[in-house]
Structure formats: C-alpha cells, structure tokens
Design a protein around this motif. Structure first.
Motif, mmCIF file in Angstrom:
data_model
loop_
_atom_site.group_PDB
_atom_site.id
_atom_site.type_symbol
_atom_site.label_atom_id
_atom_site.label_comp_id
_atom_site.label_asym_id
_atom_site.label_seq_id
_atom_site.Cartn_x
_atom_site.Cartn_y
_atom_site.Cartn_z
ATOM 1 N N SER A 235 0.763 -1.202 0.149
ATOM 2 C CA SER A 235 0.043 -0.021 0.008
ATOM 3 C C SER A 235 0.693 1.162 0.023
ATOM 4 O O SER A 235 0.369 2.301 -0.106
ATOM 5 C CB SER A 235 -0.817 -0.126 1.178
ATOM 6 O OG SER A 235 -0.135 0.030 2.439
ATOM 7 N N LEU A 236 2.198 1.082 0.172
ATOM 8 C CA LEU A 236 2.943 2.328 0.296
ATOM 9 C C LEU A 236 2.999 3.197 -0.944
ATOM 10 O O LEU A 236 2.892 4.491 -0.665
ATOM 11 C CB LEU A 236 4.476 1.787 0.347
ATOM 12 C CG LEU A 236 5.101 1.767 1.741
ATOM 13 C CD1 LEU A 236 6.394 1.315 1.943
ATOM 14 C CD2 LEU A 236 4.864 2.855 2.705
ATOM 15 N N PRO A 237 2.910 2.723 -2.178
ATOM 16 C CA PRO A 237 2.718 3.691 -3.404
ATOM 17 C C PRO A 237 1.519 4.640 -2.986
ATOM 18 O O PRO A 237 1.619 5.907 -3.178
ATOM 19 C CB PRO A 237 2.598 2.917 -4.637
ATOM 20 C CG PRO A 237 3.251 1.693 -4.055
ATOM 21 C CD PRO A 237 2.934 1.502 -2.733
ATOM 22 N N GLY A 238 0.412 4.042 -2.416
ATOM 23 C CA GLY A 238 -0.800 5.029 -2.193
ATOM 24 C C GLY A 238 -0.519 5.596 -1.073
ATOM 25 O O GLY A 238 -1.032 7.237 -1.191
ATOM 26 N N VAL A 239 0.125 5.422 0.011
ATOM 27 C CA VAL A 239 0.613 6.320 0.927
ATOM 28 C C VAL A 239 1.361 7.383 0.548
ATOM 29 O O VAL A 239 1.156 8.610 0.889
ATOM 30 C CB VAL A 239 1.245 5.608 2.158
ATOM 31 C CG1 VAL A 239 1.605 6.427 3.084
ATOM 32 C CG2 VAL A 239 0.327 4.412 2.705
ATOM 33 N N ALA A 240 2.158 7.274 -0.317
ATOM 34 C CA ALA A 240 3.356 8.335 -0.882
ATOM 35 C C ALA A 240 2.179 9.137 -1.658
ATOM 36 O O ALA A 240 2.711 10.288 -1.607
ATOM 37 C CB ALA A 240 4.536 7.709 -1.504
ATOM 38 N N ALA A 241 1.431 8.647 -2.581
ATOM 39 C CA ALA A 241 0.822 9.531 -3.572
ATOM 40 C C ALA A 241 -0.086 10.329 -2.591
ATOM 41 O O ALA A 241 -0.265 11.629 -2.815
ATOM 42 C CB ALA A 241 -0.103 8.639 -4.362
ATOM 43 N N ALA A 242 -0.857 9.774 -1.612
ATOM 44 C CA ALA A 242 -1.581 10.772 -0.742
ATOM 45 C C ALA A 242 -0.860 11.802 -0.083
ATOM 46 O O ALA A 242 -1.126 12.836 0.021
ATOM 47 C CB ALA A 242 -2.188 9.703 0.280
ATOM 48 N N GLY A 243 0.353 11.478 0.635
ATOM 49 C CA GLY A 243 1.214 12.318 1.099
ATOM 50 C C GLY A 243 1.638 13.572 0.339
ATOM 51 O O GLY A 243 1.423 14.782 0.666
ATOM 52 N N LEU A 244 1.917 13.238 -1.087
ATOM 53 C CA LEU A 244 2.300 14.056 -1.784
ATOM 54 C C LEU A 244 1.098 15.173 -2.265
ATOM 55 O O LEU A 244 1.277 16.363 -2.193
ATOM 56 C CB LEU A 244 2.856 13.446 -3.236
ATOM 57 C CG LEU A 244 3.069 14.294 -4.363
ATOM 58 C CD1 LEU A 244 4.415 14.985 -4.245
ATOM 59 C CD2 LEU A 244 3.006 13.558 -5.661
ATOM 60 N N LEU A 245 0.072 14.399 -2.409
ATOM 61 C CA LEU A 245 -1.025 15.496 -2.882
ATOM 62 C C LEU A 245 -1.768 16.299 -1.866
ATOM 63 O O LEU A 245 -1.936 17.407 -2.024
ATOM 64 C CB LEU A 245 -2.375 14.409 -3.376
ATOM 65 C CG LEU A 245 -2.075 13.743 -4.680
ATOM 66 C CD1 LEU A 245 -3.314 13.090 -5.120
ATOM 67 C CD2 LEU A 245 -1.686 14.914 -5.960
ATOM 68 N N VAL A 246 -1.503 15.605 -0.578
ATOM 69 C CA VAL A 246 -1.922 16.488 0.458
ATOM 70 C C VAL A 246 -1.049 17.512 0.827
ATOM 71 O O VAL A 246 -1.505 18.627 1.002
ATOM 72 C CB VAL A 246 -2.101 15.715 1.752
ATOM 73 C CG1 VAL A 246 -2.276 16.322 3.018
ATOM 74 C CG2 VAL A 246 -3.317 14.680 1.605
ATOM 75 N N PHE A 247 0.115 17.167 0.593
ATOM 76 C CA PHE A 247 1.349 18.412 0.900
ATOM 77 C C PHE A 247 1.153 19.193 -0.239
ATOM 78 O O PHE A 247 1.073 20.500 0.077
ATOM 79 C CB PHE A 247 2.849 17.606 0.780
ATOM 80 C CG PHE A 247 3.994 18.342 0.887
ATOM 81 C CD1 PHE A 247 4.073 19.010 2.370
ATOM 82 C CD2 PHE A 247 4.499 18.909 -0.032
ATOM 83 C CE1 PHE A 247 5.135 19.591 2.713
ATOM 84 C CE2 PHE A 247 5.712 19.982 0.248
ATOM 85 C CZ PHE A 247 5.883 20.140 1.578
ATOM 86 N N ILE A 248 1.033 18.975 -1.281
ATOM 87 C CA ILE A 248 1.069 20.125 -2.349
ATOM 88 C C ILE A 248 -0.205 20.885 -2.301
ATOM 89 O O ILE A 248 -0.089 22.109 -2.518
ATOM 90 C CB ILE A 248 0.950 19.381 -3.882
ATOM 91 C CG1 ILE A 248 2.578 18.790 -4.067
ATOM 92 C CG2 ILE A 248 0.682 20.290 -4.948
ATOM 93 C CD1 ILE A 248 2.583 17.999 -5.514
ATOM 94 N N SER A 249 -1.299 20.270 -2.020
ATOM 95 C CA SER A 249 -2.551 20.927 -1.765
ATOM 96 C C SER A 249 -2.551 22.072 -0.480
ATOM 97 O O SER A 249 -3.042 23.157 -0.622
ATOM 98 C CB SER A 249 -3.695 20.070 -1.658
ATOM 99 O OG SER A 249 -3.920 19.047 -2.838
ATOM 100 N N SER A 250 -2.047 21.460 0.478
ATOM 101 C CA SER A 250 -1.868 22.445 1.587
ATOM 102 C C SER A 250 -1.011 23.543 1.522
ATOM 103 O O SER A 250 -1.111 24.595 2.081
ATOM 104 C CB SER A 250 -1.334 21.650 2.651
ATOM 105 O OG SER A 250 -2.022 20.151 3.110
ATOM 106 N N LEU A 251 0.182 23.621 0.509
ATOM 107 C CA LEU A 251 1.171 24.330 0.235
ATOM 108 C C LEU A 251 0.449 25.876 -0.301
ATOM 109 O O LEU A 251 0.599 26.831 0.082
ATOM 110 C CB LEU A 251 2.147 24.195 -0.772
ATOM 111 C CG LEU A 251 3.036 23.238 -0.506
ATOM 112 C CD1 LEU A 251 4.225 22.826 -1.618
ATOM 113 C CD2 LEU A 251 4.029 23.841 0.549
#
Lengths: 352, 586
Positions: free
Chosen positions: B211-227
């Motif tokens: 599931s790690l690719p999903g976790v990383a993708a989620a982390g990336l999208l959340v981080f970028i959106s939050s910026l």
C-alpha cells in the motif's frame, strides 16, 4: 500406491461443517488422509470442496467439527500456527519480493538462521528447475514458472500437509499436463501428504491415490480412482467421472431394472437402497449386438474418430444419446444406420 | 482501433493512426492558452523588474533578504508537512477499513468521505469557527459544565489551523489511498499467514508494503494542496500562521506588486514540482494514476524490507500482548471504533451548522435559543446574495458543459490511441490539479487583465474549466477503461461509421460516467473561491466569493443559512453523480 497398505492418519476431519446464515457451504463431513497420501477433492463449482480446504487450513472458521493433524486437535489454532502449506489458485506470490525472497518467506517467519535459509532456498529452487530465476520478480515470470515458485514456497518448509486449491486452473492444457507430472514427482520425492482441489475429473484420475468426490456441499463418494470409475455409487458420480450411459428406472427388488428402454438384467448381487435406481454402462463396455439379453436399439447420429478408438453416438428411440466405444478392429457403422447395442450383465453398475 | 484499421490500405493507415489523438487537441490548446501560458508568464514576471522592465532577480533577492518572507515560507512548509503527516496517520486506518468492506457496503460508507471531500472549504472552515471559537460549541460546553473556567484558546493558533487543515485533507488522503488498497490481492495476506506469519506481521510485511505507493501518493497530494491553502489559515490561524498563499493575495490585491507575487508563486510551484520529482524518483509518478509501482533496486529496497521486518516483528508481539490483555473481541473492535470516530470528525462539524442556520437569535450561539426561517429570508431577500447565487449556478453549469466536453474528448483520445505520448498528455491534463490553485489564479488574473476578462462571467468560466478538466478526464477515463472496445469494433463491422458508433454505441454505454463528470465539474466550479477572488470583481461576485467577503467582515447567521444551501446543493449533486457513476460501471 499407499492406499493398499494404510499408514497412520496424518489428517483427520471429523464432522467438519460450515454455514453462512441459512446457506450451508459444507454439510458436516468426515474423512481421513494417510501419511504420504495424495487425496483429491473433486466436484463441480459450489460443491463445497474449496470450503473444506479452507476449513482444514484455518482461513475460514468452522461452524462445527474438528480438524486433527498428527493426532493433535488444531480446530482453534490460528492459520499461521497450523503446520500446513497452501498453494493458492492464482499462486498469491508476493509481488514486491523476488523469487528467492518469496521462497525464503516461510523460513524467515520460522526464525531459521540465514545460512540454513540460503541453502534450503537454493536446493528447493533446483528441485523446481528455477535456480537461474532466483533474482526475478514474480511478474517477470511466465504462468508455469510462477506455478513452480508457488510450489517451491510450499515445499521449502516441509509442512505436515500441503493443500492445493486448483493450482493448475490458470494454465493451458499442455502446460497443465506437464505440471501434473511435475507435482507427482515432487510428491514422490518429498513424501508429502497432499490434499488437492480440482474440478477437472481427468486431472483427479491421473494424479490421486484417492478421490473425494463432492456434490451439493457434501461428500458423494470416497475411494481410489479405479473404485470410483468402475463402481460409482450414484448417478452423479457415474456422470461426473468419465463418460457414462445411464438408464433410469424401477428396480424390481430382484435381478432386473424396468426402464423406458426395456427391462435389463442386473449384475449378480446388485443392491440398492431405493426402488428408484439407474443402470450405468461405460462406453467401452457397450458392444454392437445383444449380450446377456441386454439390448437397446437406436440410430447412429455421430461418429467421432479419436485415434486409438472410435466413438459412436446413437440416438435412442426417445432421442436420448447412447455412447459406445469401438476398438480399432471393430467394423464402423454408417451415419443414420440402425444399430442394436448390448452389454455383459456384470459390466453394468446399479446406482442410486 | 488497430483491428478496425487493419482492413484499410497501408497508405491510409499511417494517417489514421494519429486520428483519435485529434480529439485531445481542443483540450490541449485550451490548457496551453489558459493554464500553461499564464503560469509560465507569471514565473517569467518574477524575473522582470517592475519599473525598468528589464531582467532582474530583485524579487528573489528581496525574499531571501527579508526575514518575514523566509519565515512565512518556513511556516507554509511546516503546516503542509504536518497536515500531510496527520492526514495519513488518521486516513490510513479509515482507508484500510473501507478497502476491506464488501463492495456494496463500501460504496455507501464511502459517502462519509466523499461528502466532506466535496463540501466547500468555506463551509468547513465556517463550521470550525463556530465549533472552536471563544464562545463556540466546545467552549460553551466546557465552561457550561464547569470543566474549565476560562474558554480554551482553540482558534487563531496552530491548533486551530491543524484541525482545519487535517479535516480538509483527510478525505483527499483516503480517496487517494483507497484505490491502491482495494487493488491489493487479499489472498496475499492469507498466503503470508499460511506460510507462518502472524496476522500483524503479515500486515506489515505484505499489505503495508504494497500500500506504500498509495500512502506516498496521498502524502504528496495532501502536501501540495496544503502548500496553496489560504482559507483555513486566514480564518482559523493567527498572525503566526500566515501562509504563502495569503501573502500572494496581499501582494496582488493590495500592493499590486506583480513581480513579487510572481516570485512567491514561483517558489510555491517549485516546492510542488520538487515534491513531485522526489516522489517520481522513489515510486514512479504513474502510480498516482493507478499504475503499478516500480520495484526499487539495491540497498534502499533491502533497507526498506529490513525496516518493515523489524516493524512487523514488534507489531506481532504488541498485538499478541494486546490480544491477551484486551481479549480477541475488543481488539477486533478497535479498528471500526477508530474509523467511526474519524467519520464523526469529518462529518459532524458541517452538520452542526444546520441548526444554527435556523436560529432565531441575532448571534451564532449554540444551542440556538429558538428556531425560525429568518436568516434564510434575509439570504433570499438580499439582491447581492441572490445574484451571487444565480451567477454561481450559471457559471457552474457552463463550466460543467465545457469541462465535460473537453475532458470527454481527451479521455476518448487517450483510450483509443496507443501513442507513447499518452502518459505525458494525461499528465498535462492532470497538471491543473497539481499546480497550486493560487498560482493558476494569479496567472489568469494577469492574463485576463490584458484581455479585458476581469469581472466577467466568461473569465470565471474559463478559469473554472481549467480546474474542472482533470476531474472530468479522470472520471470519464475510468469509465472508458472498463468499456469493452470490441463493441465499437463490432459496430464498425456491422456497418456503423465513426460518428454513428460514437452516438449509437459508445455514448449510451458511458452515459453514466458523462453525467457524473458533469456533476463533479459543476461542484468544482460551484465551490471555487481562489479564481473567483481574483477574477470576479465588484458586484459581479460568486457565492463563495460573497461568503469569503462576509466572513472577513463579520460572522453572522446569514452565513450559516448560505452554508446550508451550498452544502445541500453540493451533497445532492454528489449523491446524484455517485449514482450515475456506479450505474455506468456495473
């Protein structure tokens, strides 16, 4: 091979059953598997064979009954502590691990020293002829190679019992036949006890010491391939395994069966629980012309030449088909020709 | 495509080969003009001296030299990082739980994530202001029951910002992780168990790893959106929690300092792109679109597996102890219990706004002293609110039509073409989702200012269409993916030409996906604030822009009434979209 001289029971299943609410996945069933035996659970889909397998390995919790392995009750033992191996239908190889790591997995779980792991992985890889692919990932392998990895991952830790859930279902016919021989070899070399699930009767006949035929969530008949083929106990068993001509009718309680196609003499000593019975005659036991007073007449509708034999399909008076097998020297009738076929009374089997 | 073309002469074949890709051209041109060009121009602007018009790195020097800007940059990264961390931590168990539910039931439970996901950020933020405020729900309950004497400082600080940000981002995290998790073959965990791994160990060694690719993708999208966030820090944070996007808005709206705003936007974009690049190095960017992860090689992979081995080992022991202490049944209830808590956290704040909209009081006190429809009357009798509402509906409707058409043709083009550029084109169409909205908005503002599109409905529609295209493309592409293309070939062999095949076979079969895409685009536009802040001016405001202006001035019960209307409209659209989508995929 082992059926004639039974060894100690490796696996005993006692009254094991599974219900989901109102539906019954498996009626309470009992069976015993001897050490080193190759037992096949055979049946159509929905017959309960996969449920029985999952109950034995503990992936599904039983509603009732016991699973005893090596004399110890394992019914409440969680999956990972039962000493069993399961080869999954679609292999279930770990996609993130290499072939060697997949095979090493069960040894690592058991905390074996790494030197021993390396040695056993290497020797098991050689056993399935995959030594050169140790560093590959499963998706880089062909279906047959993945199948071998799945087998190796199971044989490497020498579990008490190896369960196989339709392991060859995804392979094409040629490869399947090759892998059947391969599995037989592994069985012979390792002396493992194997419970094998399939819906393919030819596969079951070719591989098993004994076959456990299942239908409608219960065991229909249990016996050697020869017993089941030659002495089927029910019309279902006769129909499911091999090709059969089945005449349904009324048993007169004595030596004859009344059917729409005539009154047939039964084999000596034939017995049945009910008056409703059926007579089973295998195609190779049917001959042109009357035998022992048993005869049916029909019209040839199809002739199938299959090399070593010729199969003749005839339509009986009511349109139902009759299959008989001709030897290489028998005269072949023509399409639409009227024929009479008969059989020796002791070659027929009376079934429920 | 290839099978249809196989019968035609070789000379025509090479021409036909490019055929389906033409369908993507309108979308490519549209995004090039209204997305890539303005963003590039904004970045260029950051290197131009505002007075002389010559090349200058002055804006960047000013950022580097000024303590305040560096601090805001640091705060922005810190908030985005923590938001990603907490969203993953809270979202992972929920996604895991949802992934294991039976398909039928999962669809229904997923609404508890989908509704908060699509609920307007303004409505969500407004809800938290009511819940966390000095005289808010929590504080009135706490002081009323005598738990504390002084109201707790829950708002206008880091705590308030984190609550708001995590609340806004958990749905995105869950929805990004879920497809990866449902794609994991459950028999793999079973296999690990039959091979001797205890359940907790099997989870870490097999399920978590996969599931790690999903976790990383989620982390990336959340981080970028939050910026790029500004609504949450503006209302829930204090001066200490000012984020980069707020700074950009001030530079553009109040100081009219374009080159400096451009430099700030460039930094935000750079941060987003660098995150994407790191992600691509580690996992491969295609996993965001559901592709399979490339297996890392060498030492990093070995190290990762070793770490998971240790974690799995410890987890196995901890869970064994926990089972012994708590008992099997209590342990089995831990996960669902936690998940219902998270669902409560996601859903309840918005629902608390509803009674406030019907309050008879002049203030937003909870519980309301009495109930009435007074504030709805105020809303519907105000020409300002009414016009904003009507404009939002109109803009959203046209946006949805345009985005569905553009996204639909692009999806069709990508589904039918075997070009190796497919991945790149797909990424370009998704880019408006990755590039922070504030960057797009400022770029469009600059472009529109010279085209005379500021304060026009057309400007709003163009901007919203840019943002909605990724959603329509993904929705329609998903439906086309399950669509059996042999049906088109069958229609062709039966004598239908291209157009008849499209109208007679393809469109009727993917209709559900098209309607869902339309509704998603509608919601995207109906909720949109960032572009509206810049592009809609004066009296020509949209509903979110009007809410934003009102919230800055003063909180009042009219806002609650408006929030309820927005919430109801969006939720109804969403339920409708989900119904159409599931009917199309089954």
């Amino acid at each position: 091979m082992t059926a004639n001289q039974p060894k100690s029971a490796k696996l005993v299943v006692e009254g094991l059953g599974k219900r989901y609410g109102a539906t019954t996945a498996l009626e309470p069933s009992s069976l015993s598997v001897a050490e080193g035996e190759f037992l096949t659970l055979l049946g159509p889909s929905g017959s309960g064979k996969t449920t029985l397998l999952q109950l034995i390995c503990g992936l599904v919790e039983a509603s009732e009954g016991r699973v005893v392995i090596d004399g110890r009750d394992q019914s409440s033992m969680p999956v990972h502590q039962r000493d069993i191996g399961l080869v999954f239908q679609h292999y279930a190889l770990f996609p993130h691990l290499t072939v060697a790591e997949n095979i090493a997995f069960p040894l690592k779980m058991r905390g074996r020293p790494s030197a021993e792991i390396a040695g056993r992985v290497a020797s098991t890889l050689d056993m399935v002829h995959l030594g050169h692919l140790a560093g590959r990932f499963p998706r880089e392998l062909s279906g047959g190679q993945q199948q071998r990895v799945a087998l190796a991952r199971c044989f490497v830790y020498q579990p008490s019992i190896i369960l196989m859930d339709e392991p060859l279902g995804a392979l094409d016919k040629k490869l399947r036949e090759h892998m059947q021989i391969e599995i037989k070899r592994l069985h012979r070399e390792s002396g493992a006890t194997i419970v094998y699930v399939t819906h393919d009767q030819e596969e079951a006949l070719a591989m098993s010491d004994r076959i456990c035929l299942m239908n409608h969530a219960k065991i229909e008949q249990l016996g050697t391939p020869r017993e089941i083929y030659e002495r089927p106990r029910t019309a279902f068993a006769a129909d499911f395994i091999g090709i059969s001509n089945i005449f349904r009718g009324q048993w007169d309680g004595n030596g004859a069966l009344d059917t729409p196609h005539g009154r047939f003499a039964l084999p000596s000593g034939a017995n049945c629980q009910s008056k409703d019975a059926a007579l089973v005659i295998r195609p190779e036991n049917l001959h042109l012309g009357e035998r022992d007073g048993n005869a049916v007449s029909g019209r040839v509708s199809e002739i199938v030449y299959a090399g070593s034999e010729t199969r003749v399909i005839a339509a009986l008076g009511d349109g139902s088909p009759l299959v008989l097998r001709l030897g290489p020297d028998d005269p072949v009738p023509a399409i639409d020709q009227a024929i009479v076929a008969g059989w020796a009374r002791d070659k027929a089997v009376l079934v429920a | 495509m290839s099978a249809v073309a196989a019968g035609t002469a070789p000379a025509r074949r090479s021409k036909l080969k490019f055929g389906p890709l033409w369908l993507a051209v309108p979308g490519l041109v549209f995004l090039a003009v209204f997305f890539a060009w303005p963003v590039a121009q904004l970045l260029g602007l950051s290197l131009v001296d505002s007075e002389t018009g010559g090349f200058s790195a002055g804006a960047y020097q000013r950022i580097a030299a000024t303590d305040v800007y560096l601090r805001v940059l640091g705060i922005t990264f810190r908030i985005a990082g923590w938001t990603a961390f907490w969203s993953l931590l809270i979202g992972y168990p929920l996604a895991y739980w949802l992934a294991r539910l039976p398909d039928m039931f999962r669809g229904r439970m997923l609404l508890f994530v989908m509704v908060p996901f699509w609920t307007s950020y303004l409505v969500k933020t407004f809800a938290w202001m009511i819940v966390l405020g000095r005289s808010g729900i929590i504080n009135s309950l706490a002081t009323g029951s005598g738990l504390v004497d002084q109201p707790l400082p829950l708002l206008h600080n880091m705590f308030g910002v984190m609550v708001g940000m995590v609340h806004a981002m958990v749905p995105l995290a869950v929805m990004t992780m879920l497809p990866v998790m449902t794609g994991i073959d459950r028999r793999l965990v079973q296999a690990a168990q039959t091979l001797g791994a205890a359940p907790a160990r099997a989870f870490w060694l097999v399920y978590f790893k996969l599931s790690l690719p999903g976790v990383a993708a989620a982390g990336l999208l959340v981080f970028i959106s939050s910026l790029g966030f500004f609504i949450v820090p503006a209302f829930l944070g204090g001066r200490q929690e000012t984020m980069l996007a707020q700074l950009i808005i001030t530079q553009v709206q109040e100081l009219l300092n374009w080159s400096f705003a451009g430099a700030l936007a460039a930094m935000m974009l750079a941060a987003a792109l660098v995150s994407c690049w790191i992600y691509d190095r580690l996992f491969g960017i295609s996993t965001i679109a559901g592709g399979s992860a490339q297996a890392g090689a060498g030492r990093i992979r070995d190290l990762g597996l070793a770490i998971l081995g240790v974690v799995g080992d410890i987890a196995g022991r901890v869970s064994a102890v926990a089972q012994r202490v708590l008992g099997k049944r209590a342990c089995a209830a831990l996960l669902p219990g936690f998940c219902w808590l998270v669902i409560g956290f996601l859903v309840l704040p918005t629902l608390l706004v509803i009674p406030l909209a019907f309050t008879s009081s002049q203030f937003l006190e909870f519980p309301p002293p009495g109930y009435g429809l007074g504030w709805f009357r105020t809303y519907f009798e105000s020409p300002l609110w009414l016009q904003a509402t009507l404009r939002s509906f109109g803009v959203a409707f046209v946006t949805a039509l345009a985005a569905t058409a553009i996204g639909g043709f692009a999806a069709l083009a990508l589904a039918h073409s075997r070009t190796r550029w497919g991945g790149l084109i797909f990424a370009f169409f998704l880019a408006p989702m990755i590039v922070p909205r504030i960057v797009i908005a400022v770029g469009l503002f600059y472009l529109f200012a010279r085209m005379g599109l500021i304060a026009t409905d057309l400007g709003l529609i163009i901007g919203h269409t840019v943002l909605a295209i990724p959603f329509t493309l993904v929705t329609i592409a998903a439906v086309l993916k399950t669509y059996d293309q042999r049906l088109d070939q069958a229609a062709a062999t039966l004598g239908a030409n291209r157009v008849r095949t499209l109208t007679g076979v393809t469109i009727p079969l993917v209709k559900g996906g098209l309607v869902a895409a339309f509704l998603f685009a509608f919601i995207t536009s109906f909720d949109e604030l960032t572009i509206a802040i810049f592009v809609s001016g004066g009296v020509k405001t949209t509903l979110p822009k009007q809410m934003w202006d009102d919230m800055i001035l003063q909180l009042n019960p009219t806002l609650a009434a408006v929030s309820v209307v927005v919430f109801v409209v969006v939720t109804a659209m969403l339920l409708l979209a989900e119904r159409f989508r599931s009917s199309s995929s089954s």
